[in-house]
Design a protein around this motif. Sequence first.
Motif, PDB file in Angstrom:
ATOM      1  N   PRO A  21     -29.626   9.048   7.955  1.00 25.55           N
ATOM      2  CA  PRO A  21     -29.152  10.417   8.232  1.00 25.55           C
ATOM      3  C   PRO A  21     -27.684  10.448   8.602  1.00 25.55           C
ATOM      4  O   PRO A  21     -27.268   9.873   9.623  1.00 25.55           O
ATOM      5  CB  PRO A  21     -30.040  10.867   9.409  1.00 25.55           C
ATOM      6  CG  PRO A  21     -30.556   9.603  10.020  1.00 25.55           C
ATOM      7  CD  PRO A  21     -30.671   8.613   8.899  1.00 25.55           C
ATOM      8  N   ALA A  22     -26.898  11.126   7.776  1.00 25.67           N
ATOM      9  CA  ALA A  22     -25.448  11.143   7.986  1.00 25.67           C
ATOM     10  C   ALA A  22     -25.059  11.928   9.229  1.00 25.67           C
ATOM     11  O   ALA A  22     -24.064  11.608   9.886  1.00 25.67           O
ATOM     12  CB  ALA A  22     -24.758  11.726   6.760  1.00 25.67           C
ATOM     13  N   ASP A  23     -25.840  12.964   9.582  1.00 32.89           N
ATOM     14  CA  ASP A  23     -25.471  13.789  10.733  1.00 32.89           C
ATOM     15  C   ASP A  23     -25.514  13.003  12.041  1.00 32.89           C
ATOM     16  O   ASP A  23     -24.710  13.231  12.946  1.00 32.89           O
ATOM     17  CB  ASP A  23     -26.378  15.015  10.819  1.00 32.89           C
ATOM     18  CG  ASP A  23     -27.855  14.639  10.794  1.00 32.89           C
ATOM     19  OD1 ASP A  23     -28.158  13.489  10.429  1.00 32.89           O
ATOM     20  OD2 ASP A  23     -28.692  15.503  11.132  1.00 32.89           O
ATOM     21  N   VAL A  24     -26.452  12.052  12.136  1.00 32.99           N
ATOM     22  CA  VAL A  24     -26.542  11.237  13.351  1.00 32.99           C
ATOM     23  C   VAL A  24     -25.289  10.373  13.502  1.00 32.99           C
ATOM     24  O   VAL A  24     -24.711  10.255  14.592  1.00 32.99           O
ATOM     25  CB  VAL A  24     -27.807  10.364  13.320  1.00 32.99           C
ATOM     26  CG1 VAL A  24     -27.858   9.451  14.536  1.00 32.99           C
ATOM     27  CG2 VAL A  24     -29.052  11.232  13.261  1.00 32.99           C
TER      28      VAL A  24
ATOM     29  N   GLU B 240     -22.377  10.904  12.089  1.00 36.54           N
ATOM     30  CA  GLU B 240     -21.210  11.768  12.304  1.00 36.54           C
ATOM     31  C   GLU B 240     -21.122  12.221  13.757  1.00 36.54           C
ATOM     32  O   GLU B 240     -20.028  12.315  14.332  1.00 36.54           O
ATOM     33  CB  GLU B 240     -21.288  12.976  11.367  1.00 36.54           C
ATOM     34  CG  GLU B 240     -21.079  12.615   9.902  1.00 36.54           C
ATOM     35  CD  GLU B 240     -21.326  13.808   8.998  1.00 36.54           C
ATOM     36  OE1 GLU B 240     -21.680  14.886   9.533  1.00 36.54           O
ATOM     37  OE2 GLU B 240     -21.166  13.664   7.763  1.00 36.54           O
ATOM     38  N   ALA B 241     -22.283  12.501  14.355  1.00 38.57           N
ATOM     39  CA  ALA B 241     -22.278  12.881  15.768  1.00 38.57           C
ATOM     40  C   ALA B 241     -21.796  11.726  16.645  1.00 38.57           C
ATOM     41  O   ALA B 241     -21.049  11.930  17.610  1.00 38.57           O
ATOM     42  CB  ALA B 241     -23.683  13.315  16.185  1.00 38.57           C
TER      43      ALA B 241
ATOM     44  N   GLU C  60     -19.769   9.369  15.690  1.00 36.71           N
ATOM     45  CA  GLU C  60     -18.325   9.237  15.466  1.00 36.71           C
ATOM     46  C   GLU C  60     -17.559  10.281  16.247  1.00 36.71           C
ATOM     47  O   GLU C  60     -16.491  10.008  16.810  1.00 36.71           O
ATOM     48  CB  GLU C  60     -18.031   9.359  13.972  1.00 36.71           C
ATOM     49  CG  GLU C  60     -16.573   9.128  13.607  1.00 36.71           C
ATOM     50  CD  GLU C  60     -16.323   9.210  12.109  1.00 36.71           C
ATOM     51  OE1 GLU C  60     -15.172   8.965  11.689  1.00 36.71           O
ATOM     52  OE2 GLU C  60     -17.275   9.538  11.374  1.00 36.71           O
ATOM     53  N   THR C  61     -18.105  11.498  16.332  1.00 36.47           N
ATOM     54  CA  THR C  61     -17.467  12.556  17.096  1.00 36.47           C
ATOM     55  C   THR C  61     -17.417  12.216  18.579  1.00 36.47           C
ATOM     56  O   THR C  61     -16.445  12.543  19.286  1.00 36.47           O
ATOM     57  CB  THR C  61     -18.221  13.882  16.891  1.00 36.47           C
ATOM     58  OG1 THR C  61     -18.269  14.194  15.497  1.00 36.47           O
ATOM     59  CG2 THR C  61     -17.530  15.016  17.638  1.00 36.47           C
TER      60      THR C  61
ATOM     61  N   ARG D 198     -21.417   1.762  16.067  1.00 33.50           N
ATOM     62  CA  ARG D 198     -22.328   2.474  15.157  1.00 33.50           C
ATOM     63  C   ARG D 198     -23.166   1.498  14.338  1.00 33.50           C
ATOM     64  O   ARG D 198     -24.333   1.740  14.050  1.00 33.50           O
ATOM     65  CB  ARG D 198     -21.521   3.391  14.229  1.00 33.50           C
ATOM     66  CG  ARG D 198     -21.207   4.744  14.820  1.00 33.50           C
ATOM     67  CD  ARG D 198     -20.420   5.583  13.851  1.00 33.50           C
ATOM     68  NE  ARG D 198     -19.007   5.198  13.840  1.00 33.50           N
ATOM     69  CZ  ARG D 198     -18.165   5.487  12.866  1.00 33.50           C
ATOM     70  NH1 ARG D 198     -18.607   6.122  11.784  1.00 33.50           N
ATOM     71  NH2 ARG D 198     -16.900   5.135  12.950  1.00 33.50           N
TER      72      ARG D 198
END
Length: 286
Positions: A173-176, A178-179, A181-182, A190
């Motif tokens: 899941p890319a959103d996890v 990306e979160a 990384e944010t 990561r």
Amino acid sequence: MSTVDTRPLSRRNLVATLATGYLPIVLSILVVILPLAYLVLSSFKTPADVVTQKLVILPDPWHPQNYSTAAGVVPFGRLFLNSAIVTVIGAGLKVLLAVVTAYALVFVRFPGKRFVFWAVLATLMVPPQVSVVPNFTFISSLGGQDTYWGIILPGLGSGFGTFLLRQAFLTLPADVLEAAETDGAGHWRRLWRMVVPMAAPSIATVALVNIVFEWNDYLWPLVIVSDPHMMTLPVGLTLLQNSESAAASYGIVMAGTVMVLLPVLVVFAALQRYIVTGLTQGAVKG
């Protein structure tokens, strides 16, 4: 007008299920199991039962002395230690390099990434026998004959592991990520805190494949090693066969082969549940 019987337990459905489902599975299992069963049974046979024109399935009498003879002729303890060292270090480094490389190919932005991936795929198309002579010349010039690092080094580039893990990482899941990384998580965090745990089945599959390959590898250790005390178990079987006459060596060699196969079969049985999950984890995205 005749109607087709569509009941689940109808004769037509049962025959179709047996012919297209169970029969191919049974035949595939027999193709694998029968040679192994014959190998194990032959390891308990006398030379007269092995070298005969009649098919002798069960040993008569049972001859377990083949195992003690094999262990006495060849230093299996030393060979087992060599194989264990080569397998643990070689497979471990292959998995580590595959994880790091696959992560870079998926989550790190750098120019020419697609060409790097194509180069990794190209290594899968080259038979390993092609590189034996260049590797031997290179490793010998560095003084790597009859050394552990000389056995391990040429096989560290794992194109298969990199390819499989890249496909698995693409499905995460890319959103996890990306979160994370944010929130300030770097690549290293990561990778080990998120990517590795989520892709554990695929990593276990790569580890199992590399363990089996390193343990059973025969050609390269045979080429680079001449000292009997540095040989691995598969190469040691050659010493076992050469130490006995042709007729008398079959049962002893088969006993030695069983001892070589047993550890990797135990590892395979322990990790086999990860294989299907690991191989299908990256089958959704290309």
